[in-house]
Structure formats: structure tokens, C-alpha cells
Enzyme design. Structure first.
Site, PDB file in Angstrom:
ATOM      1  N   GLY A 143       0.834  -1.197   0.000  1.00 40.67           N
ATOM      2  CA  GLY A 143       0.000   0.000   0.000  1.00 40.67           C
ATOM      3  C   GLY A 143       0.868   1.245   0.000  1.00 40.67           C
ATOM      4  N   SER A 145       1.162   3.647  -3.338  1.00 40.62           N
ATOM      5  CA  SER A 145       0.558   4.670  -4.199  1.00 40.62           C
ATOM      6  C   SER A 145      -0.869   4.993  -3.781  1.00 40.62           C
ATOM      7  CB  SER A 145       0.565   4.194  -5.651  1.00 40.62           C
ATOM      8  OG  SER A 145       1.880   4.013  -6.121  1.00 40.62           O
ATOM      9  N   GLU A 261      12.812  -3.862  -4.457  1.00 41.52           N
ATOM     10  CA  GLU A 261      11.805  -3.939  -5.516  1.00 41.52           C
ATOM     11  C   GLU A 261      12.356  -3.534  -6.872  1.00 41.52           C
ATOM     12  OE1 GLU A 261       7.360  -2.187  -6.630  1.00 41.52           O
ATOM     13  OE2 GLU A 261       8.247  -1.748  -4.688  1.00 41.52           O
TER      14      GLU A 261
END
Length: 396
Positions: A143, A145, A261
Site C-alpha cells: 500500500g 501509491s 523492488e
């Protein structure tokens, strides 16, 4: 133009971050068993389905990987992990993505939530979540953006306010892949101040998505898949231990998380099933033209360079560093490459000498042509990444 000392120092740093690195023999040895496992597990799966890979949600497949000891590879053994190096995880990720394995169920938890909890979480959080992640029993969505902020994470508006029993969460998130399938979300929220405070006042929360007040809305994408969700929080009561790390340290934590990421093989291999399917087609032809050979050379050379850069970052992660700037650089170049591959293949097929193109190749090309615009959005838009790079180089 002569660069000032700050710029010169920054340029030196970015050069050093892409050191030459080799996968140690003990980690390279993992490749054979993984390939044999995948050959059996993916037998008969068409390339258009395998091309979805890290958007392919298959909890049973993820649990099968866990039974092999291949989830939580880098986690300490006391938390159910294998205690292996970042290079071992690089090998595993490379093989999974190149083969087009459906890794979406465990991907976020294994890649970034587990290292985040290991580094910043409490001992109780480590003991609760890490073994479950390593067993393939606990999956996470992200969670970050929001509808009004996009990739500008410093502008987060979702708030967690202190209550007598913990926190009250209000707001909404978007681009929350698999939130409709995962039991937990790791959310970046504002616990103090206003969006104008930018990096100050941000914290990270572990959110049980089954709690009252949470609405998850799966959204249909252009390919007909539903993996992308909007999540709304309407006065959701969170326990005190939902907070990860220190209140107000969310920006530091999420920045470290994004290095995981943005730097891995998933930033250059998303179109590789298409490339392999195209190569298989070319091998059936009596000859290929010069333009096709040039495209093959471009594909091979860029893959090699990007892979070497990504390996250099794996070496830094193995040393416990946070190569945020270098990871942003690899992500930007890698997603640009991933987006180019479907175009290159389409152009090569357009200029072929009328040879029949297998339907499986056309289906795979069609899927990736539709989904490739998202490659430069997930994990941070190109504009945001280039701003980070420019700032890191002292250019803004």
C-alpha cells in the site's frame, strides 16, 4: 563544462555501484535443481500464460516452492528461512522469471516485506510473520501509491491516528496488486503532519485486510486480468503493534524496501518468455535475415549488460548496503528494455518473408504489447526515478 566537487563525487559513487560481481559456485549450483523443478511444474503451460509470470497468482505453486525450501532464502534459519545469500535469491528469481513461473502470490512478501520486517520489525513481528512467509502461508500486498499522489510517495494522504487501543486508519490506496487475494498489506501512511511536510511524519503499518472498514475493489486491466486493486480504509481499528519500526521513520524504511523492488531480475526479464518463444520460432526457419540477426544481437547484448548491473547490486545487498540510487538506475533502464522487446519482435515478424507465425507466439506478443506500458509504472514511474537519479548525482 567542469563538474563541481559534489557532482564529481556523485558520479564516482554511481560508477562504483555497478561493480563486477560473480555468483558464488554454491549459489550457482541452485540453478540445476530449480530448472528441473520448473520443467515438471510448468509442463504444458502455454507461453501466453507463462508471460504473466510475476502477475500470475498461484498459491499452490508458491507453497510447492516453499516445500523445496526456496521461499525466504535469505531469511535467517531461526525464522524459517534458509540463511542463503542475495546471490542465491538472484539465481532463483532469474530462473523463475525466465521460465514464466506464476510467482505473484509470494513475490511481494518474499522480495521486500520479509526483509523489511527482518530489519525494522519487532521480535514479535519477526516471529509471527517471517516463518509464515517462508512456508508460503502468508502473502502480502503493498500500500504505497494513492489516487491523488501516484508515485509521489512523499505526498501520501492516508492517515493512521493514535487511539486508546492502537491506531485508526483512514484513506485509500491504489495499484495494490493482489490486495483481493492477500491477507495482509504493508502500507505507507501519515501518522503526523500534513502532505506538505513531505518525508516527515510517514510510518509503515501491517494491515490485516479482513478487518471491518476495509473495502477492496479489484480493477479490470486492458488484458482482461484483475490483479490491480483500489483499497479504501474507513476508520479501521488497528492494534498498536501494527506499526513497523519507529513512528515517523517510514520514509527511510520504504526507501530501503524499494531498493529490493527495483533492482532484481524482474526489472529486465518480464518479456523474456516472448523472446524465448520467438527464438524457438526462428530455429524452425531455414534462414533469418540480417535485420533479425541485428535485433537478436541487440536483445542479447542489452540483457547481458543489465544482468551484470543487477548482479552488482545483489553484491551490495549481500553486504547489507542500501543501493537506492543504483537500483533506481537499473529499474529505469531495465523497464525501458522490457518495453522495447515486444516492439522489436513485432517489427521482426512484420519484416519476415511470409513464414507462418505460430499462434502461441502471436498470443504471447499480443499480451505483452498490451501490458508493457505498466512496466515503467510499477515500482515507481520513470519520471520519479529520473528525479531520484538526478538528485543523487547532484544535478538538481
Amino acid at each position: 563544462m567542469v563538474a563541481n566537487s559534489r557532482e564529481a563525487h556523485a558520479v564516482q559513487d554511481i560508477t562504483l555501484s555497478f561493480e563486477s560481481a560473480r555468483i558464488p559456485p554454491e549459489d550457482e549450483a541452485l540453478r540445476g535443481p530449480v530448472r528441473r523443478f520448473l520443467a515438471e511444474a510448468l509442463r504444458g503451460m502455454p507461453p501466453a500464460l507463462r508471460a504473466r509470470s510475476w502477475m500470475g497468482f498461484d498459491a499452490d505453486f508458491s507453497r510447492a516452492l516453499a516445500r523445496q525450501g526456496w521461499l525466504g532464502l535469505t531469511l535467517p534459519t531461526r525464522y524459517g528461512g534458509a540463511g542463503r545469500s542475495a546471490f542465491a535469491r538472484f539465481v532463483l528469481s532469474e530462473e523463475l522469471l525466465a521460465a514464466g513461473a506464476p510467482v505473484s502470490a509470494h513475490w511481494i512478501a518474499d522480495r521486500q516485506t520479509a526483509p523489511l520486517i527482518l530489519r525494522y520489525g519487532s521480535e514479535a513481528q519477526r516471529e509471527r510473520f517471517l516463518p509464515a512467509i517462508a512456508r508460503g502461508e502468508m502473502f502480502f500486498s503493498i500500500g504505497m501509491s494513492e489516487p491523488d499522489t501516484g508515485s509521489d510517495l512523499a505526498g501520501v494522504r492516508t492517515r493512521a491516528l493514535r487511539s486508546d487501543t492502537g491506531w485508526v486508519l483512514r484513506g485509500r490506496k491504489i495499484w495494490t496488486t493482489n490486495a483481493h487475494r492477500t491477507p495482509y498489506m504493508c502500507a505507507l501512511v501519515r501518522t503526523s503532519g500534513t502532505p506538505q511536510d513531505r518525508h516527515k511524519g510517514l510510518s509503515q503499518m501491517l494491515v490485516d485486510l479482513s478487518l471491518p472498514g476495509i473495502t477492496v475493489r479489484p480493477l479490470l486491466d486492458i488484458t482482461g486480468d484483475r490483479h490491480f486493486c483500489e483499497v479504501l480504509f474507513d476508520d479501521v481499528a488497528l492494534p498498536a503493534d501494527a506499526l513497523i519500526g519507529q513512528e515517523g521513520s517510514g520514509w527511510e524504511q520504504v526507501t530501503a524496501e524499494l531498493a529490493f523492488e527495483r533492482s532484481g531480475p524482474e526489472r529486465l526479464l518480464s518479456s523474456m518468455v516472448l523472446a524465448d518463444t520467438w527464438l524457438a520460432h526462428l530455429r524452425t526457419l531455414p534462414a533469418v535475415d540480417a535485420a533479425t540477426l541485428a535485433t537478436l544481437g541487440r536483445l542479447a547484448s542489452r540483457t547481458a549488460v543489465l544482468r551484470a548491473m543487477s548482479l552488482g547490486i545483489a553484491a551490495r545487498l549481500e553486504r547489507g548496503e542500501q543501493p537506492v540510487l543504483a537500483a533506481s538506475f537499473v529499474k529505469d533502464l531495465g523497464t525501458e528494455f522490457e518495453q522495447a522487446v515486444p516492439l522489436w519482435v513485432a517489427q521482426a515478424l512484420d519484416h519476415s518473408d511470409g513464414a507462418a507465425v505460430p499462434p502461441a507466439l502471436l498470443q504471447t506478443l499480443a499480451y505483452l504489447t498490451q501490458i508493457q506500458p505498466s512496466f515503467s509504472l510499477r515500482g515507481g514511474t520513470r519520471q520519479i526515478l529520473r528525479g531520484i537519479i538526478a538528485r543523487g548525482l547532484g544535478l538538481r
